[in-house]
Design a protein around this motif. Structure first.
Motif, PDB file in Angstrom:
ATOM      1  N   TRP A 132       1.087  -1.075  -0.136  1.00 23.60           N
ATOM      2  CA  TRP A 132      -0.119  -0.073  -0.274  1.00 23.60           C
ATOM      3  C   TRP A 132       0.517   1.234   0.013  1.00 23.60           C
ATOM      4  CZ3 TRP A 132      -0.255   3.796   3.927  1.00 23.60           C
ATOM      5  CH2 TRP A 132       0.086   3.150   5.318  1.00 23.60           C
ATOM      6  N   ASP A 138       7.681  11.767   0.287  1.00 24.28           N
ATOM      7  CA  ASP A 138       6.817  12.369  -0.627  1.00 24.28           C
ATOM      8  C   ASP A 138       5.874  12.392  -0.899  1.00 24.28           C
ATOM      9  OD1 ASP A 138       8.492  11.236  -2.441  1.00 24.28           O
ATOM     10  OD2 ASP A 138       8.104  12.771  -3.807  1.00 24.28           O
ATOM     11  N   ALA A 139       5.320  10.802  -0.862  1.00 20.30           N
ATOM     12  CA  ALA A 139       4.570   9.989  -1.043  1.00 20.30           C
ATOM     13  C   ALA A 139       3.053   9.933  -0.430  1.00 20.30           C
ATOM     14  CB  ALA A 139       4.868   8.573  -1.088  1.00 20.30           C
ATOM     15  N   ILE A 140       1.697  10.371  -0.970  1.00 20.79           N
ATOM     16  CA  ILE A 140       0.933  10.404  -0.195  1.00 20.79           C
ATOM     17  C   ILE A 140       0.352   8.540   0.103  1.00 20.79           C
ATOM     18  CG2 ILE A 140      -1.565  11.226   0.071  1.00 20.79           C
ATOM     19  CD1 ILE A 140      -0.182  13.639  -2.830  1.00 20.79           C
ATOM     20  N   PRO A 141       0.384   9.069   1.427  1.00 24.71           N
ATOM     21  CA  PRO A 141      -0.350   6.936   1.974  1.00 24.71           C
ATOM     22  C   PRO A 141      -1.738   7.506   1.071  1.00 24.71           C
ATOM     23  CG  PRO A 141      -0.109   8.905   3.883  1.00 24.71           C
ATOM     24  CD  PRO A 141       0.649   9.611   2.551  1.00 24.71           C
ATOM     25  N   ALA A 142      -2.324   6.252   0.224  1.00 23.82           N
ATOM     26  CA  ALA A 142      -3.576   5.717   0.523  1.00 23.82           C
ATOM     27  C   ALA A 142      -3.837   3.885   0.423  1.00 23.82           C
ATOM     28  CB  ALA A 142      -3.458   6.164  -1.238  1.00 23.82           C
ATOM     29  N   VAL A 143      -4.607   3.725   1.820  1.00 21.61           N
ATOM     30  CA  VAL A 143      -4.599   2.543   1.482  1.00 21.61           C
ATOM     31  C   VAL A 143      -5.575   1.720   1.206  1.00 21.61           C
ATOM     32  CG1 VAL A 143      -5.641   2.184   3.927  1.00 21.61           C
ATOM     33  CG2 VAL A 143      -4.670   0.720   3.102  1.00 21.61           C
ATOM     34  N   GLY A 144      -7.010   2.470   0.793  1.00 25.36           N
ATOM     35  CA  GLY A 144      -7.924   1.949   0.470  1.00 25.36           C
ATOM     36  C   GLY A 144      -8.141   0.509   0.848  1.00 25.36           C
ATOM     37  N   GLY A 145      -9.092  -0.835   0.352  1.00 24.76           N
ATOM     38  CA  GLY A 145      -9.699  -1.480   1.004  1.00 24.76           C
ATOM     39  C   GLY A 145      -8.296  -2.728   0.798  1.00 24.76           C
ATOM     40  N   PRO A 178       6.037  -0.480   3.984  1.00 22.12           N
ATOM     41  CA  PRO A 178       5.651  -0.829   5.472  1.00 22.12           C
ATOM     42  C   PRO A 178       4.098  -1.784   5.248  1.00 22.12           C
ATOM     43  CG  PRO A 178       5.708   2.041   4.445  1.00 22.12           C
ATOM     44  CD  PRO A 178       6.275   0.730   3.855  1.00 22.12           C
ATOM     45  N   LEU A 179       3.883  -2.939   5.678  1.00 24.41           N
ATOM     46  CA  LEU A 179       3.161  -3.285   6.261  1.00 24.41           C
ATOM     47  C   LEU A 179       1.568  -3.371   5.451  1.00 24.41           C
ATOM     48  CD1 LEU A 179       4.422  -6.390   8.753  1.00 24.41           C
ATOM     49  CD2 LEU A 179       4.755  -6.090   5.833  1.00 24.41           C
ATOM     50  N   THR A 180       0.419  -4.592   4.997  1.00 19.57           N
ATOM     51  CA  THR A 180      -0.399  -4.186   4.588  1.00 19.57           C
ATOM     52  C   THR A 180      -0.626  -4.919   5.800  1.00 19.57           C
ATOM     53  OG1 THR A 180      -0.123  -3.644   2.652  1.00 19.57           O
ATOM     54  CG2 THR A 180      -2.751  -4.227   2.640  1.00 19.57           C
TER      55      THR A 180
END
Lengths: 229, 224
Positions: A132, A138-145, A178-180
């Protein structure tokens, strides 16, 4: 893992090259049992739908609230109220149903979904998933489902290339991204081989254009064979 | 009791500065664009917005963000091909972001609407999104304690409604609407059609009117 592997001993396909993306999608579709409820992740995993067997009774779930999703919509069939999780217009099949988001994720978390297919940055030899966030500042975190799917489906299949663009393996002893989810992946489908991952480590199911010994030399993960004592 | 608002301006009247606003929609499907436009005109600012995404293109939620009215976004998936308005604000440090797994976003609002104080959830265990949260092992499985998300206001889009506030939705535009309707002190629905009381099949009502405070009819063209 609940679905049995497609073979009772490791098969090395040495008379051919690595799988194409299409062949990877077809291999995953072959391994999904008839009648399964399946969620296909955004991007490459979506193409598995094109290879499902007619009459298989496989029902596709999309987390934005639908079972019985049909193929992508074109022309006059495009309806702005009917899209998949990737926000691509899709169609509904006879017997489809709609539900709200809390129900959609409850059926996932509650163990009602048989299989999901996800992409990944990395998978560990024991089935940890990182897909994810690169962790770049500089990355915008986005996890969704992704986190919900990872721990929800009975079987989590990952579809990915075995090596990153810089040549480093994506099947690793321990994820550095980073873990999902922890210990959630049951199988990893790549162009070079299909692997079972889990508490007992990594087992090779099939290889394509390479052998188990060659792969063992290119990965930092101990590999075992099915049917080996 | 549900009130039929004559205009979208009437529908969003009274939303306060600093309010937490739940905004329905998955991408543009089910997004209450006319209500968001009315909220921009109404002028409330320093808002916390809870929505699955953080705006697409230049309309709807993206327009509210561009108007500088949002101090914080709580969402699952801000980064998209056309989320340039949010991306710019975030990179400039002009908006706070709380990323929540999509199912937790829905379930935390469901909990708020159902009077649940908190719940133990397996999603996110061992990941950065569970850091600092209480965990518990139940029957050998690990869970993270998640708290409800309650809104001061919910803005949702539905297909049809009646004067009692009963709502039905259309296809995947249903998404967060029914959950958000339960989770806010004041729920405001824009619908493409208000039908007479009794015209909706009671068996088919998705959101019962008890959850809906204001309803306004917006023609389909205006929501597209």
């Amino acid at each position: 893992m609940t679905i049995a592997p497609p073979t009772d001993r490791t098969v090395e396909h040495l008379d051919r090259g690595p799988l194409t993306r299409e062949e990877m999608a077809a291999t995953i579709a072959r391994d999904i049992p008839d009648g399964s409820y399946v969620n296909l992740g955004i991007g490459q995993p979506t193409t598995v739908a094109d290879h499902l067997r007619p009459g298989s009774g496989i029902v596709l779930h999309t987390e934005n609230g639908m079972l019985g999703m049909g193929p992508a919509a074109t022309g006059d069939d495009i309806d702005p109220d009917l899209m998949n999780a990737g926000k691509i217009p899709v169609t509904e099949l006879p017997g489809a149903s709609y539900f709200h988001h809390a129900d959609s994720f409850a059926m996932m978390r509650g163990g009602h979904l048989d299989v999901c297919v996800l992409g990944a940055f990395q998978v560990s030899e024991h089935g940890d998933l990182a897909n994810w966030h690169t962790g770049a500042p500089d990355a915008i975190p986005a996890v969704g489902g992704a986190m919900d799917l990872a721990i929800g489906a009975k079987d989590v299949f990952v579809m990915m290339t075995l090596f990153a663009k810089d040549g480093t393996p994506k099947l690793v002893p321990r994820c550095t991204y980073p873990l999902t989810g922890l210990a959630c992946v049951s199988r990893v489908y790549t162009e070079h081989a299909t692997f079972l991952v889990g508490p007992h480590g990594t087992t090779v199911v099939e290889t394509f254009g390479t052998g188990v010994d060659d792969l063992a030399g290119r990965l930092d993960v101990p590999l075992t064979r099915i049917g080996a004592s | 009791m549900t009130v039929i608002a004559e205009t979208t301006a009437d529908a969003v009247a009274g939303i306060a500065d600093g309010a937490t606003v739940l905004i329905g929609g998955f991408g543009m499907a089910g997004m209450p664009v006319a209500l968001i436009d009315a909220l921009i005109a109404q002028g409330a600012t320093n808002l916390t917005v809870v929505s699955n995404n953080a705006g697409n293109g230049d309309t709807g939620l993206a327009a509210l963000l561009a108007a500088g009215r949002v101090a914080k976004m709580i969402c699952s998936f801000p980064r998209q091909a056309d989320s340039y308005v949010f991306d710019g604000l975030y990179r400039d440090g002009r908006i706070d972001l709380e990323v929540v797994p999509q199912g937790n976003l829905a379930e935390r609002m469901r909990a708020a609407g159902a009077g649940i104080g908190a719940f133990f959830c397996p999603t996110g265990v061992g990941t950065p999104l569970a850091e600092g949260k209480e965990t518990r092992t139940i029957d050998g499985r690990d869970y993270v304690l998640e708290l409800p998300i309650k809104g001061d206001v919910a803005l949702i889009g539905a297909h049809a409604g009646d004067p009692l506030g009963n709502l039905v939705y259309r296809k995947t535009a249903r998404n967060f609407g029914p959950v958000m309707a339960t989770a806010a002190a004041t729920t405001i629905a824009q619908v493409t059609r208000i039908v007479d009381t009794g015209d909706l099949d009671p068996e088919a009502v998705v959101t019962p009117g008890i959850y809906v405070d204001r309803i306004v009819q917006v023609t389909q063209e205006a929501t597209a």
